[in-house]
Every structure is written in structure tokens, then in C-alpha cells.
Design a protein around this motif. Structure first.
Motif, PDB file in Angstrom:
ATOM      1  N   VAL A  83       0.941  -1.068  -0.276  1.00 45.13           N
ATOM      2  CA  VAL A  83      -0.408   0.498  -0.276  1.00 45.13           C
ATOM      3  C   VAL A  83       0.463   1.340  -0.273  1.00 45.13           C
ATOM      4  O   VAL A  83       2.182   1.642   0.730  1.00 45.13           O
ATOM      5  CB  VAL A  83      -1.254   0.001   0.784  1.00 45.13           C
ATOM      6  N   VAL A  84       0.689   2.344  -0.914  1.00 42.03           N
ATOM      7  CA  VAL A  84       0.765   3.251  -1.063  1.00 42.03           C
ATOM      8  C   VAL A  84      -0.457   4.564  -0.557  1.00 42.03           C
ATOM      9  O   VAL A  84      -1.336   4.632  -1.278  1.00 42.03           O
ATOM     10  CB  VAL A  84       1.261   3.597  -2.473  1.00 42.03           C
ATOM     11  N   PHE A  85       0.815   5.390   0.429  1.00 44.86           N
ATOM     12  CA  PHE A  85      -0.015   6.482   0.478  1.00 44.86           C
ATOM     13  C   PHE A  85       0.063   8.348  -0.334  1.00 44.86           C
ATOM     14  O   PHE A  85       1.604   7.908  -0.702  1.00 44.86           O
ATOM     15  CB  PHE A  85      -0.615   7.117   1.964  1.00 44.86           C
ATOM     16  N   GLN A  86      -0.801   8.601   0.690  1.00 45.27           N
ATOM     17  CA  GLN A  86      -0.609   9.894  -0.426  1.00 45.27           C
ATOM     18  C   GLN A  86       0.738  10.958   0.368  1.00 45.27           C
ATOM     19  O   GLN A  86       1.514  11.613  -0.153  1.00 45.27           O
ATOM     20  CB  GLN A  86      -1.781  10.999  -0.480  1.00 45.27           C
ATOM     21  N   ASP A  87       0.652  10.279   1.447  1.00 39.69           N
ATOM     22  CA  ASP A  87       1.030  11.418   2.155  1.00 39.69           C
ATOM     23  C   ASP A  87       2.110  10.465   3.492  1.00 39.69           C
ATOM     24  O   ASP A  87       2.730  10.560   4.153  1.00 39.69           O
ATOM     25  CB  ASP A  87       0.510  11.938   3.813  1.00 39.69           C
ATOM     26  N   PHE A  88       2.922   9.567   2.768  1.00 41.66           N
ATOM     27  CA  PHE A  88       3.910   8.770   2.349  1.00 41.66           C
ATOM     28  C   PHE A  88       4.139   7.502   3.839  1.00 41.66           C
ATOM     29  O   PHE A  88       4.158   6.231   3.530  1.00 41.66           O
ATOM     30  CB  PHE A  88       5.355   9.605   2.732  1.00 41.66           C
ATOM     31  N   LYS A  89       3.323   8.342   4.906  1.00 45.95           N
ATOM     32  CA  LYS A  89       3.117   7.322   6.040  1.00 45.95           C
ATOM     33  C   LYS A  89       4.912   6.659   6.467  1.00 45.95           C
ATOM     34  O   LYS A  89       4.862   5.788   6.656  1.00 45.95           O
ATOM     35  CB  LYS A  89       2.618   6.522   5.962  1.00 45.95           C
ATOM     36  N   LEU A  90       5.610   7.324   5.996  1.00 44.74           N
ATOM     37  CA  LEU A  90       6.946   6.724   7.010  1.00 44.74           C
ATOM     38  C   LEU A  90       7.246   7.035   8.126  1.00 44.74           C
ATOM     39  O   LEU A  90       6.826   8.011   8.704  1.00 44.74           O
ATOM     40  CB  LEU A  90       8.292   7.174   5.727  1.00 44.74           C
ATOM     41  N   LEU A  91       8.590   6.370   8.694  1.00 47.40           N
ATOM     42  CA  LEU A  91       8.447   5.592  10.759  1.00 47.40           C
ATOM     43  C   LEU A  91       9.382   6.699  10.315  1.00 47.40           C
ATOM     44  O   LEU A  91      10.304   6.705  10.295  1.00 47.40           O
ATOM     45  CB  LEU A  91       8.879   4.917  10.780  1.00 47.40           C
ATOM     46  N   PRO A  92       9.427   8.689  11.129  1.00 43.30           N
ATOM     47  CA  PRO A  92      10.967   8.964  10.958  1.00 43.30           C
ATOM     48  C   PRO A  92      11.945   9.575  11.524  1.00 43.30           C
ATOM     49  O   PRO A  92      12.726   9.583  11.661  1.00 43.30           O
ATOM     50  CB  PRO A  92       9.604  10.578  11.729  1.00 43.30           C
ATOM     51  N   LYS A  93      11.296   8.485  12.710  1.00 46.36           N
ATOM     52  CA  LYS A  93      12.738   8.027  13.512  1.00 46.36           C
ATOM     53  C   LYS A  93      13.633   6.876  13.131  1.00 46.36           C
ATOM     54  O   LYS A  93      14.130   6.231  13.645  1.00 46.36           O
ATOM     55  CB  LYS A  93      12.474   7.693  15.101  1.00 46.36           C
ATOM     56  N   LEU A  94      12.977   6.553  11.964  1.00 48.12           N
ATOM     57  CA  LEU A  94      13.975   5.070  11.236  1.00 48.12           C
ATOM     58  C   LEU A  94      14.414   5.144   9.676  1.00 48.12           C
ATOM     59  O   LEU A  94      13.730   6.292   9.633  1.00 48.12           O
ATOM     60  CB  LEU A  94      12.625   4.149  11.100  1.00 48.12           C
ATOM     61  N   THR A  95      15.531   5.700   9.863  1.00 42.76           N
ATOM     62  CA  THR A  95      16.767   5.322   8.157  1.00 42.76           C
ATOM     63  C   THR A  95      15.962   5.130   6.871  1.00 42.76           C
ATOM     64  O   THR A  95      14.699   4.541   7.061  1.00 42.76           O
ATOM     65  CB  THR A  95      17.561   4.786   8.082  1.00 42.76           C
ATOM     66  N   VAL A  96      15.974   5.282   5.856  1.00 45.54           N
ATOM     67  CA  VAL A  96      15.323   4.790   4.715  1.00 45.54           C
ATOM     68  C   VAL A  96      15.566   3.552   4.754  1.00 45.54           C
ATOM     69  O   VAL A  96      14.336   2.827   4.468  1.00 45.54           O
ATOM     70  CB  VAL A  96      16.000   5.240   3.127  1.00 45.54           C
ATOM     71  N   PHE A  97      16.830   2.734   4.645  1.00 50.01           N
ATOM     72  CA  PHE A  97      16.735   1.356   4.896  1.00 50.01           C
ATOM     73  C   PHE A  97      15.711   0.375   5.792  1.00 50.01           C
ATOM     74  O   PHE A  97      15.658  -0.145   5.113  1.00 50.01           O
ATOM     75  CB  PHE A  97      18.101   1.068   5.299  1.00 50.01           C
ATOM     76  N   GLU A  98      16.117   1.339   7.026  1.00 52.77           N
ATOM     77  CA  GLU A  98      15.156   0.399   7.819  1.00 52.77           C
ATOM     78  C   GLU A  98      13.484   0.801   7.779  1.00 52.77           C
ATOM     79  O   GLU A  98      12.723  -0.305   8.927  1.00 52.77           O
ATOM     80  CB  GLU A  98      15.363   1.381   9.779  1.00 52.77           C
ATOM     81  N   ASN A  99      13.020   1.682   7.236  1.00 50.17           N
ATOM     82  CA  ASN A  99      11.481   1.976   6.838  1.00 50.17           C
ATOM     83  C   ASN A  99      11.279   0.547   5.794  1.00 50.17           C
ATOM     84  O   ASN A  99      10.299  -0.130   6.362  1.00 50.17           O
ATOM     85  CB  ASN A  99      11.820   3.428   6.492  1.00 50.17           C
ATOM     86  N   VAL A 100      12.180   0.416   4.912  1.00 48.82           N
ATOM     87  CA  VAL A 100      12.088  -0.346   3.708  1.00 48.82           C
ATOM     88  C   VAL A 100      12.241  -1.577   4.613  1.00 48.82           C
ATOM     89  O   VAL A 100      10.671  -2.884   4.522  1.00 48.82           O
ATOM     90  CB  VAL A 100      12.737   0.017   2.760  1.00 48.82           C
TER      91      VAL A 100
END
Ligand code: ADP
Ligand code: ADP
Length: 228
Positions: A83-100
Motif C-alpha cells: 500500500v502506498v499513501f498520498q502522505d507517505f506514512k514513513l516512520l520518522p525515527k527510522l532511516t530509509v533502509f530501516e523503513n523498508v
């Protein structure tokens, strides 16, 4: 792949958001979902990944009926759907690698597999060099690419996107479309709600138009069909 049979959704406040939806989406299709604000597009999409439960009707994803699913089985089916959202919904305290990597850690993949798969998808979205960055260090387009990487790292057969280009400038939006196209070319079914007339009218695909909670149009290589 995805089949909706007589799907109705009434919210607890009495709003009737879906009023008898019937549709079938085949494996490998790329489908735009269009319609005015408040038409029911988000509800349609949320029912597809079981964020909302229909009041009535059935939704089959690869033969599993989402409407009949027990709570404890929801995560298993969600893994089939990126699922991909308009507002991304990434976890701010995790790095790009960790988010994925997050989705793979939840299912206890080995660190080696995680590293391999995360690097693969970061290559696909051209963000390998930003693996150690945090979301707030990235542009909107880059954040959306991270969120797409996250959505496909489990290799789901279905990717659902709710206005993925809604917060992005036109040029960045085209880059996101290229990535979604690449994912589709690799075999995933893509369903995308959008208000982007340019994209729909340029990259011709199946168009499902929803108004008042009903499908009012369903065309192969369709048009956006609304003024903006
Ligand atoms: P769209 O995505 O096409 O803008 P939505 O599916 O978000 O449409 O909304 C369809 C209708 O359902 C609208 O009238 C909206 O106000 C209503 N709605 C959406 N979400 C909720 C909710 N959680 N509770 C109550 N009403 C909702
Ligand atoms: P597999 O990758 O398991 O051999 P396929 O190539 O048939 O199987 O792809 C199955 C699903 O995995 C596709 O629907 C797609 O979403 C996803 N997928 C495949 N390759 C990649 C990749 N390199 N990166 C991300 N997702 C992929």
C-alpha cells in the motif's frame, strides 16, 4: 486476482460510501480509480486492503474473502498487498533502509535476506545512496519512492496506491509513475486512485470511475473524464 461482489459500505455515522460495487481486476492489470471528491475512491481502496470492512458483500484477493477474514488472519493477507499513501506514512525515527526493512523484520526474515531485498528495492527506486538518510532529509518525491520500496519489499502480487502523486509536483509525479509502471511490468497488479488528469490521459490504462459510491464507468484505455 481481485473480485468485488455487491460491496456496500456504510460508515457508523450513516454515510453510505459504497453502494453495490461489482468489479473484477485481473492479475497484471494497471487500473486507475477516478471520481470527484467524496465519491468513495478511498473507501473502495481501503476495503481492498481491509483497512475498512464492507458492511455487505465480498472481496476476494487471490481467492481469500477479506470480508470473512478473522482479525488474526488480516496480517497474512495484508502481506499480499503493498500500500502506498498520498502522505507517505514513513516512520520518522527510522532511516530509509530501516523503513523498508521493517516489513521483512516483522516476518523474521534473515538479516542476509533483508539486506539483499532492501538493497534490491532501493536500487529499483534509485535511492540506494540515501539508505542511511532519515525521511525528513528527503524531498517529497524521494519519500514517496521510499514508501513504494517499502510497499513492494515483500513482493506482493498487488500494489494499491491512494493518490500517490497527490502531494508532488508534476515532474516528480511522472517519476513515481515510471516506478509504478516498472512494478507492473514485473508482474504486479496495480490499483491507483488519482486526481491526476494528465497522467490518466497520457498513460492510458483501464479507468474505473466512481460517483456516489457506484461504478459509473469502466473502460480499457479510458480517459480521466472530469475537469480539474
Ligand atoms: P473519495 O476518496 O472519493 O474522496 P471517500 O471514500 O474518502 O471518497 O469518502 C466517501 C464518503 O464517505 C464521503 O462522504 C466521506 O465523507 C465519507 N467518509 C469517508 N471516510 C469516513 C469515515 N471514516 N467515517 C465517516 N464517513 C466517512
Ligand atoms: P519472484 O520475484 O518471486 O521470482 P515474480 O518475479 O513473478 O516472482 O514477482 C512476483 C511479485 O514480486 C511481483 O508481483 C512483484 O510485485 C514483486 N517483485 C518481483 N521482483 C521484484 C523486485 N526486484 N523488487 C520488488 N518487487 C519485485
Amino acid at each position: 486476482m481481485i473480485e468485488m461482489k455487491d460491496v456496500w459500505k456504510t460508515y457508523p455515522n450513516g454515510v453510505m460510501a459504497l453502494n453495490g460495487i461489482d468489479t473484477y481486476i485481473e492479475k497484471g492489470e494497471f487500473v486507475y480509480v477516478v471520481g470527484p471528491s467524496g465519491a468513495g475512491k478511498s473507501t473502495f481502496i481501503k476495503c481492498m486492503y481491509r483497512e475498512e470492512k464492507p458492511t455487505k458483500g465480498s472481496i476476494l484477493i487471490q481467492g481469500t474473502d477479506l470480508a470473512k477474514l478473522r482479525e488474526r488472519n488480516i496480517p497474512k493477507v495484508r502481506r499480499k498487498i503493498g500500500v502506498v499513501f498520498q502522505d507517505f506514512k514513513l516512520l520518522p525515527k527510522l532511516t530509509v533502509f530501516e523503513n523498508v526493512a521493517f516489513a521483512l523484520e516483522v516476518i523474521e526474515e534473515s538479516p542476509r535476506t533483508i539486506r539483499k531485498r532492501v538493497n534490491e528495492v532501493l536500487d529499483l527506486v534509485k535511492l540506494r545512496d540515501k539508505a542511511k538518510s532519515f525521511p525528513d532529509e528527503l524531498s517529497g518525491g524521494e519519500q514517496q519512492r521510499v514508501s513504494i520500496a517499502r510497499s513492494i519489499v515483500n513482493r506482493p502480487p498487488v500494489v494499491i496506491a491512494d493518490e500517490p502523486t497527490g502531494n508532488l509536483d508534476p515532474e516528480t509525479a511522472w517519476g513515481i509513475m515510471d516506478i509504478l509502471q516498472e512494478i507492473n511490468d514485473r508482474g504486479a497488479t496495480v490499483v491507483m486512485a488519482t486526481h491526476n488528469k494528465d497522467i490518466v490521459n497520457t498513460r492510458k490504462k483501464r479507468v474505473i470511475a466512481i460517483e456516489g459510491g457506484r461504478i459509473v464507468r469502466d473502460e480499457q484505455k479510458g480517459e480521466y473524464g472530469y475537469e480539474v
